[in-house]
Design a protein around this motif. Structure first.
Motif, PDB file in Angstrom:
ATOM      1  N   VAL A  61       0.829  -1.225  -0.055  1.00  0.00           N
ATOM      2  CA  VAL A  61      -0.153  -0.158   0.005  1.00  0.00           C
ATOM      3  C   VAL A  61       0.887   1.305  -0.031  1.00  0.00           C
ATOM      4  O   VAL A  61       1.879   1.416   0.920  1.00  0.00           O
ATOM      5  CB  VAL A  61      -0.937   0.003   1.274  1.00  0.00           C
ATOM      6  N   SER A  62       0.715   2.176  -0.911  1.00  0.00           N
ATOM      7  CA  SER A  62       1.573   3.421  -0.953  1.00  0.00           C
ATOM      8  C   SER A  62       0.858   4.499  -0.209  1.00  0.00           C
ATOM      9  O   SER A  62      -0.637   4.861  -0.415  1.00  0.00           O
ATOM     10  CB  SER A  62       1.785   3.698  -2.380  1.00  0.00           C
ATOM     11  N   ALA A  63       1.556   5.617   0.354  1.00  0.00           N
ATOM     12  CA  ALA A  63       0.864   6.786   0.979  1.00  0.00           C
ATOM     13  C   ALA A  63       1.854   7.763   1.022  1.00  0.00           C
ATOM     14  O   ALA A  63       3.200   7.276   0.995  1.00  0.00           O
ATOM     15  CB  ALA A  63       0.129   6.582   2.612  1.00  0.00           C
ATOM     16  N   ASP A  64       1.535   9.009   1.191  1.00  0.00           N
ATOM     17  CA  ASP A  64       2.441  10.043   1.784  1.00  0.00           C
ATOM     18  C   ASP A  64       2.655  10.398   3.131  1.00  0.00           C
ATOM     19  O   ASP A  64       1.779   9.839   3.728  1.00  0.00           O
ATOM     20  CB  ASP A  64       2.233  11.228   0.747  1.00  0.00           C
ATOM     21  N   SER A  74      -0.040  -8.686   7.340  1.00  0.00           N
ATOM     22  CA  SER A  74       0.922  -8.979   6.357  1.00  0.00           C
ATOM     23  C   SER A  74       0.978  -8.075   5.391  1.00  0.00           C
ATOM     24  O   SER A  74       1.966  -8.201   4.567  1.00  0.00           O
ATOM     25  CB  SER A  74       0.785 -10.481   5.781  1.00  0.00           C
ATOM     26  N   GLU A  75       0.401  -7.055   5.153  1.00  0.00           N
ATOM     27  CA  GLU A  75       0.356  -6.109   4.206  1.00  0.00           C
ATOM     28  C   GLU A  75       1.424  -5.171   4.611  1.00  0.00           C
ATOM     29  O   GLU A  75       1.891  -4.752   5.970  1.00  0.00           O
ATOM     30  CB  GLU A  75      -0.766  -5.142   4.025  1.00  0.00           C
ATOM     31  N   ILE A  76       1.933  -4.498   3.632  1.00  0.00           N
ATOM     32  CA  ILE A  76       3.310  -3.668   3.721  1.00  0.00           C
ATOM     33  C   ILE A  76       2.814  -2.217   3.441  1.00  0.00           C
ATOM     34  O   ILE A  76       2.216  -2.056   2.313  1.00  0.00           O
ATOM     35  CB  ILE A  76       4.378  -3.891   3.029  1.00  0.00           C
ATOM     36  N   ALA A  77       3.172  -1.054   3.973  1.00  0.00           N
ATOM     37  CA  ALA A  77       2.763   0.410   3.517  1.00  0.00           C
ATOM     38  C   ALA A  77       4.260   1.050   3.122  1.00  0.00           C
ATOM     39  O   ALA A  77       5.290   0.818   3.911  1.00  0.00           O
ATOM     40  CB  ALA A  77       1.938   1.313   4.687  1.00  0.00           C
ATOM     41  N   SER A  78       4.107   1.440   2.092  1.00  0.00           N
ATOM     42  CA  SER A  78       5.461   2.241   1.503  1.00  0.00           C
ATOM     43  C   SER A  78       4.833   3.824   1.853  1.00  0.00           C
ATOM     44  O   SER A  78       4.081   4.105   0.857  1.00  0.00           O
ATOM     45  CB  SER A  78       5.654   1.850   0.255  1.00  0.00           C
ATOM     46  N   VAL A  84       9.852   4.968   4.307  1.00  0.00           N
ATOM     47  CA  VAL A  84       9.453   4.390   5.589  1.00  0.00           C
ATOM     48  C   VAL A  84       8.623   3.221   4.967  1.00  0.00           C
ATOM     49  O   VAL A  84       7.891   3.178   4.100  1.00  0.00           O
ATOM     50  CB  VAL A  84       8.587   5.380   6.384  1.00  0.00           C
ATOM     51  N   GLU A  85       8.680   1.925   5.337  1.00  0.00           N
ATOM     52  CA  GLU A  85       7.886   0.762   5.394  1.00  0.00           C
ATOM     53  C   GLU A  85       7.630   0.226   6.716  1.00  0.00           C
ATOM     54  O   GLU A  85       8.296   0.057   7.522  1.00  0.00           O
ATOM     55  CB  GLU A  85       8.616  -0.330   4.554  1.00  0.00           C
ATOM     56  N   LEU A  86       6.098   0.135   6.677  1.00  0.00           N
ATOM     57  CA  LEU A  86       5.426  -0.290   7.676  1.00  0.00           C
ATOM     58  C   LEU A  86       4.908  -1.713   7.456  1.00  0.00           C
ATOM     59  O   LEU A  86       4.017  -1.679   6.614  1.00  0.00           O
ATOM     60  CB  LEU A  86       4.454   0.484   8.200  1.00  0.00           C
ATOM     61  N   VAL A 172       1.819   7.842   8.878  1.00  0.00           N
ATOM     62  CA  VAL A 172       2.907   8.041   9.639  1.00  0.00           C
ATOM     63  C   VAL A 172       3.222   9.647   9.041  1.00  0.00           C
ATOM     64  O   VAL A 172       2.881   9.941   7.835  1.00  0.00           O
ATOM     65  CB  VAL A 172       3.793   7.376   8.772  1.00  0.00           C
ATOM     66  N   SER A 173       3.924  10.440   9.913  1.00  0.00           N
ATOM     67  CA  SER A 173       4.178  11.712   9.698  1.00  0.00           C
ATOM     68  C   SER A 173       5.625  12.037   9.951  1.00  0.00           C
ATOM     69  O   SER A 173       6.141  11.212  10.694  1.00  0.00           O
ATOM     70  CB  SER A 173       3.285  12.801  10.809  1.00  0.00           C
TER      71      SER A 173
END
Length: 178
Positions: A61-64, A74-78, A84-86, A172-173
């Motif tokens: 998943v991508s976000a700013d 089990s999903e990853i946020a980019s 940063v990867e969560l 994430v900030s």
């Protein structure tokens, strides 16, 4: 048919390997099941790398910075193009009061996330969503603030929530330099 040149044999083997990898890529891209016999002497590094990359890409998943995003187990946020990867690893507690009951305590839900900053593993962290203790839902890690916004679905007394059904909203900030 006999081949006299070792170079020619090597080129044929490389071409056949590339055709095989292309075939596997098409199969994987179309989500078909495939059982493959791989001879012991065949170098599978490229095949395994391609398979791992495709599997990871589907769970990304991508976000700013400052943008809310949703994750399942089990999903990853980019965040910020991978700075940063969560990764959401587990739900360790869900003691929230079911919506169809009246409880003395509202309860809480706790998750474990793995954090990478610039590909460096910063370890695991617990985030707790508790309506009366919002400070537990926020973690400062390095120059970043990770906030646990909400968890869905909300429990009901007659339903068990499967791990795969949970959806978590986080943000994430980037902390400003003082």
């Amino acid at each position: 048919m006999t081949f006299k040149s070792t170079k020619f044999k090597s080129k044929i083997l490389i071409v056949l390997s590339l055709i095989f990898i292309l075939f596997i890529s098409v199969i994987l891209a179309n989500n078909h099941a495939l059982v493959v016999y791989v001879p012991e002497k065949l170098n599978t590094n490229l095949f395994l790398t391609h398979t791992f990359y495709n599997e990871t890409r589907h769970n990304m998943v991508s976000a700013d910075f400052g943008e809310q995003f949703q994750l399942k187990i089990s999903e990853i946020a980019s965040i910020n193009s991978g700075e940063v990867e969560l990764t959401l690893l587990d739900v360790t507690e869900d003691s929230r009061c079911p919506s169809d009951l009246n409880c003395f305590w509202a309860g809480q839900i706790q998750i474990i996330v793995k954090i990478l900053v610039d590909k460096k593993d910063l370890g695991k962290s617990n985030l707790i969503y508790n309506a009366s203790r919002r400070d537990l839902a926020i973690k400062k890690i390095d120059n970043y603030l990770i906030e646990f916004i909400k968890a869905e679905p909300y429990p009901k007394s007659n339903q068990k929530i499967e791990l795969s059904d949970y959806v978590f909203t986080l943000v994430v900030s980037l902390l400003k330099d003082n």
